[in-house]
Design a protein around this motif. Structure first.
Motif, short mmCIF file in Angstrom:
data_model
loop_
_atom_site.label_atom_id
_atom_site.label_comp_id
_atom_site.label_asym_id
_atom_site.label_seq_id
_atom_site.Cartn_x
_atom_site.Cartn_y
_atom_site.Cartn_z
N GLY A 1 0.79 -1.22 0.00
CA GLY A 1 0.00 0.00 0.00
C GLY A 1 0.82 1.28 0.00
O GLY A 1 0.26 2.36 0.03
N THR A 2 2.14 1.17 -0.04
CA THR A 2 2.95 2.39 -0.06
C THR A 2 2.98 2.96 -1.47
O THR A 2 2.94 2.22 -2.45
N SER A 3 3.04 4.26 -1.54
CA SER A 3 3.06 4.90 -2.85
C SER A 3 3.98 6.12 -2.81
O SER A 3 4.25 6.69 -1.76
N SER A 4 4.45 6.49 -3.98
CA SER A 4 5.30 7.65 -4.14
C SER A 4 4.86 8.39 -5.39
O SER A 4 4.54 7.78 -6.41
N THR B 1 -9.30 3.10 1.04
CA THR B 1 -8.92 1.83 1.67
C THR B 1 -9.69 0.70 1.01
O THR B 1 -10.85 0.87 0.60
N CYS B 2 -9.05 -0.45 0.89
CA CYS B 2 -9.71 -1.63 0.35
C CYS B 2 -9.09 -2.87 0.99
O CYS B 2 -8.05 -2.79 1.65
N GLN B 3 -9.73 -3.99 0.79
CA GLN B 3 -9.28 -5.25 1.37
C GLN B 3 -8.62 -6.09 0.28
O GLN B 3 -9.22 -6.33 -0.76
N HIS B 4 -7.38 -6.54 0.49
CA HIS B 4 -6.68 -7.44 -0.43
C HIS B 4 -6.26 -8.69 0.33
O HIS B 4 -5.95 -8.63 1.51
N TRP B 5 -6.25 -9.81 -0.35
CA TRP B 5 -5.88 -11.09 0.25
C TRP B 5 -4.37 -11.19 0.38
O TRP B 5 -3.63 -10.92 -0.55
N VAL C 1 -5.43 -2.27 2.61
CA VAL C 1 -4.43 -1.62 1.77
C VAL C 1 -5.00 -0.28 1.33
O VAL C 1 -6.19 -0.17 1.08
N SER C 2 -4.14 0.74 1.23
CA SER C 2 -4.62 2.05 0.80
C SER C 2 -4.08 2.38 -0.60
O SER C 2 -2.95 2.82 -0.74
N ILE D 1 -5.22 7.44 -8.25
CA ILE D 1 -4.98 7.07 -9.64
C ILE D 1 -5.28 5.59 -9.88
O ILE D 1 -5.83 5.22 -10.92
N VAL D 2 -4.97 4.73 -8.94
CA VAL D 2 -5.21 3.29 -9.07
C VAL D 2 -6.71 3.01 -9.03
O VAL D 2 -7.24 2.23 -9.82
#
Length: 141
Positions: free
Chosen positions: A36-39, A73-77, A87-88, A92-93
């Motif tokens: 979930g990290t972004s730059s 925020t969303c849920q990922h397996w 995960v945040s 853009i995603v």
């Protein structure tokens, strides 16, 4: 594209970035930081934005409309933990996923049921591809 008011968002390969690649954090650094990290990196005039996001693997996206804010925020397996994790993803995603769902579905359907005639003539390849595309679109409608 901006002069014609065509606002685009899409993925980009890292070998197409030239000098911008050095300004973004490395894949290893983002992996150590966690999912979930972004730059974000933008041009001097602020008209174009490049975002690198790490979920299971790094994803590079470029847009003239969206950036990282506001994050959602969303849920990922998670395979290691065998449970859903929060995960945040950047803005853009989220927008890319909303708009590209149909295209990815059509590409997947065409790959399953592609015409199997082999030819080196590009005209025949195009004709077969557009026939596959028309059949897949008619199936969805």
């Amino acid at each position: 594209m901006m002069k014609k008011e065509m606002y685009i968002t899409g993925t980009i390969m890292k070998n197409r970035l030239a000098g911008a690649k050095e300004k973004l954090p490395s894949d290893k650094t983002m992996k150590n930081t966690g999912r979930g990290t972004s730059s974000e990196l933008s041009t001097e005039d602020g008209k174009m934005c490049l975002v690198k996001w790490y979920d299971n693997k790094p994803v590079l996206m470029m847009s003239v409309v969206h950036g990282t804010e506001p994050e959602d925020t969303c849920q990922h397996w998670d395979k290691k933990l065998k449970q859903y994790v929060t995960v945040s993803p950047p803005s853009i995603v989220r927008e890319y996923n909303l708009k590209m769902g149909g295209v990815d579905l059509i590409d997947r359907m065409i790959s399953y049921y592609r015409m199997s005639a082999r030819t080196k003539k590009w005209t025949m390849q195009m004709l077969m591809h557009f026939t596959d595309l028309a059949l897949a679109n008619s199936w969805l409608l």
